[in-house]
Design a protein around this motif. Structure first.
Motif, mmCIF file in Angstrom:
data_model
loop_
_atom_site.group_PDB
_atom_site.id
_atom_site.type_symbol
_atom_site.label_atom_id
_atom_site.label_comp_id
_atom_site.label_asym_id
_atom_site.label_seq_id
_atom_site.Cartn_x
_atom_site.Cartn_y
_atom_site.Cartn_z
ATOM 1 N N PHE A 274 4.952 -3.571 14.917
ATOM 2 C CA PHE A 274 3.849 -2.919 14.199
ATOM 3 C C PHE A 274 3.804 -1.427 14.494
ATOM 4 O O PHE A 274 3.410 -0.635 13.627
ATOM 5 N N GLU A 275 4.207 -1.044 15.687
ATOM 6 C CA GLU A 275 4.262 0.385 15.988
ATOM 7 C C GLU A 275 5.269 1.090 15.078
ATOM 8 O O GLU A 275 4.994 2.172 14.533
ATOM 9 N N GLN A 276 6.424 0.475 14.890
ATOM 10 C CA GLN A 276 7.410 1.084 14.003
ATOM 11 C C GLN A 276 6.937 1.067 12.553
ATOM 12 O O GLN A 276 7.173 2.013 11.798
ATOM 13 N N ALA A 277 6.254 -0.003 12.152
ATOM 14 C CA ALA A 277 5.698 -0.049 10.796
ATOM 15 C C ALA A 277 4.713 1.100 10.598
ATOM 16 O O ALA A 277 4.700 1.753 9.543
ATOM 17 N N HIS B 170 -8.602 18.440 1.752
ATOM 18 C CA HIS B 170 -7.583 19.271 2.403
ATOM 19 C C HIS B 170 -6.152 18.930 1.973
ATOM 20 O O HIS B 170 -5.212 19.617 2.402
ATOM 21 N N GLY B 171 -5.999 17.864 1.184
ATOM 22 C CA GLY B 171 -4.641 17.453 0.809
ATOM 23 C C GLY B 171 -3.859 16.912 1.984
ATOM 24 O O GLY B 171 -2.628 16.851 1.944
ATOM 25 N N ALA B 172 -4.557 16.513 3.032
ATOM 26 C CA ALA B 172 -3.899 16.049 4.255
ATOM 27 C C ALA B 172 -3.401 14.620 4.091
ATOM 28 O O ALA B 172 -4.049 13.784 3.454
ATOM 29 N N ARG B 173 -2.261 14.344 4.697
ATOM 30 C CA ARG B 173 -1.698 13.005 4.698
ATOM 31 C C ARG B 173 -1.070 12.753 6.074
ATOM 32 O O ARG B 173 -0.745 13.678 6.808
ATOM 33 N N ALA C 142 0.828 -1.206 0.000
ATOM 34 C CA ALA C 142 0.000 0.000 0.000
ATOM 35 C C ALA C 142 0.865 1.260 0.000
ATOM 36 O O ALA C 142 0.579 2.227 -0.721
ATOM 37 N N ILE C 143 1.925 1.255 0.801
ATOM 38 C CA ILE C 143 2.826 2.409 0.848
ATOM 39 C C ILE C 143 3.498 2.612 -0.511
ATOM 40 O O ILE C 143 3.567 3.731 -1.032
ATOM 41 N N ALA C 144 3.976 1.521 -1.094
ATOM 42 C CA ALA C 144 4.663 1.600 -2.386
ATOM 43 C C ALA C 144 3.755 2.145 -3.479
ATOM 44 O O ALA C 144 4.224 2.775 -4.432
ATOM 45 N N LEU D 98 3.328 6.425 8.424
ATOM 46 C CA LEU D 98 2.884 7.814 8.584
ATOM 47 C C LEU D 98 3.904 8.791 8.013
ATOM 48 O O LEU D 98 3.538 9.791 7.380
ATOM 49 N N ALA D 99 5.174 8.494 8.228
ATOM 50 C CA ALA D 99 6.224 9.365 7.703
ATOM 51 C C ALA D 99 6.220 9.404 6.183
ATOM 52 O O ALA D 99 6.666 10.384 5.574
#
Length: 401
Positions: A255-258, A368-371, A229-231, A263-264
């Motif tokens: 999973f927290e680090q994932a 809003h273009g928010a991510r 999904a990120i890719a 998010l980053a």
């Protein structure tokens, strides 16, 4: 994969978290200390590779899943306790689709006592029917049991699919995934008639099969879906799945680090809180992986804005509900004919609430273009406050912009 027999059943494999920006060094260290040679997703990893190699590195997440003997696990654990690129080692869990049984005496197929001639009560409750946003141009990933690719309501709609379950095509023989796709991004004018049920009806759908046709999967399959999904630049990942936990159980550091790394990169993960409560007598804690601080956990309410009797809640300092959404008597697409409802079905669970939040997130992202963190903040700030404890509902009922 066999079905789980306990609250925290495991697969026999292990997850290894590598320090940020130390993937190459982590690969070398795993080989040095434990003799494990791992492929990476840069090598176009498939579902089969997860079961046929020593290990697989999810390159963008900096996480490995490995087949390891007890001696190798001990070596990896010692390496994690010392300075170096290996940070955490965890047993891989079995996860499942979250479904809730009807309340005692209730009819699962009964429609709620509201006018659903045009839109479902869920769309009305989150205000999606009044929003000018449609989700157009926003990519939403639904990681679940797959998608019924021949569903008539999606004719002419481009749906990107990928299976992460060995030996199973993405087509949904379970139904749960198709239902969740429908709530998040299904049509407003279904080809087969009936009410509109998709929150972000013009969003771009990415359906990842991370749970089998029996409704079960593993941490590594979920992580593979998240990386996919990120890719593909998905703004939102909807996960109506998980594993129950006992009170006081630490959340998964991996999973927290994932989630923080997602998010980053501009991807928000939304996950179901779980269905193990039996209100009013018992409230169970938010399950894995929704109990991670950087994963937005979703509880379920009914048409009267009361808690779903099954919805997990905040019971201690680990894991909390962040938002709630419609999750009882939810009408959406299904994988086969269901009596008089055609290829649609009414079911309930925090699984049904989660794609409502994911759909609203797509509307907010478009408007809003928010991510990433900004998207989370906007969802929380605009939620409708309810006359219910924040331990059950977090910031409240999610609202479309």
């Amino acid at each position: 994969m066999s079905q789980p027999t306990g609250a925290e059943s495991t697969t026999g494999r292990y997850l290894v978290l590598l320090e940020d920006k130390s993937v190459a060094a982590g690969v070398r260290e795993m080989n040095r200390v434990a003799g494990i040679s791992a492929a990476t997703t840069a090598d176009a990893t498939t579902a089969e590779q997860l079961d046929t190699t020593d290990g697989v590195i999810f390159q963008d997440l900096g996480i490995a899943v490995v087949n390891a003997t007890p001696d190798q696990v001990a070596q990896l654990t010692r390496a994690a306790e010392a300075p170096g690129p290996i940070a955490v080692v965890e047993a891989e869990r079995v996860l499942q689709a979250y479904t809730a049984p009807p309340e005692t005496g209730a009819d699962e197929a009964a429609a709620p006592a509201v006018d659903e001639s045009v839109f479902t009560w869920g769309l009305q409750a989150v205000g999606a029917n009044l929003s000018s946003a449609t989700g157009k141009g926003v990519r939403v990933a639904v990681l679940d049991t797959g998608f019924t690719v021949a569903h008539p309501d999606y004719a002419g709609r481009v749906v990107i699919t990928q299976s992460f379950i060995q030996g199973e095509a993405v087509d949904d023989a379970h139904g749960h995934g198709t239902h969740c796709v429908g709530s998040a991004a299904g049509p407003r004018q279904p080809a087969s008639g009936g009410p509109g049920y998709g929150v972000a009806h013009e969003a771009e759908i990415y359906a990842g099969k991370v749970l089998s046709n029996a409704g079960f999967g593993s941490d590594s399959g979920i992580l593979a879906g998240i990386e996919w999904a990120i890719a593909n630049g998905c703004a939102v990942v909807s996960m109506s799945l998980g594993a129950s936990v006992q009170p006081g159980t630490p959340h998964s550091q991996i999973f927290e680090q994932a989630a923080t790394r997602a998010l980053a990169k501009g991807t928000l993960i939304v996950a179901a809180a779980g269905n193990e409560s039996r209100r009013p007598g018992r409230i169970n804690p938010v399950g894995h992986p929704a109990n991670c601080p950087s994963i937005l956990a979703v509880g379920a309410i009914d048409v009267q804005r009361a808690m779903g009797f099954f919805s997990c809640g905040t019971v201690d300092h680990i894991g909390q509900v962040d938002l709630v959404a419609p999750g009882v008597d939810v009408y959406s697409s299904w994988n086969k004919e269901d009596g008089g409802l055609g290829m649609h079905k009414r079911i309930q669970g925090t699984s049904m609430a989660t794609p409502h939040v994911a759909g609203v997130a797509a509307l907010v992202a478009q408007k809003h273009g928010a991510r990433g963190w900004e998207l989370w903040a906007r969802l929380s700030q605009s939620a409708r406050r309810l006359a219910l404890p924040s331990t059950d509902v977090g910031a409240g009922l999610v609202q479309a912009p």
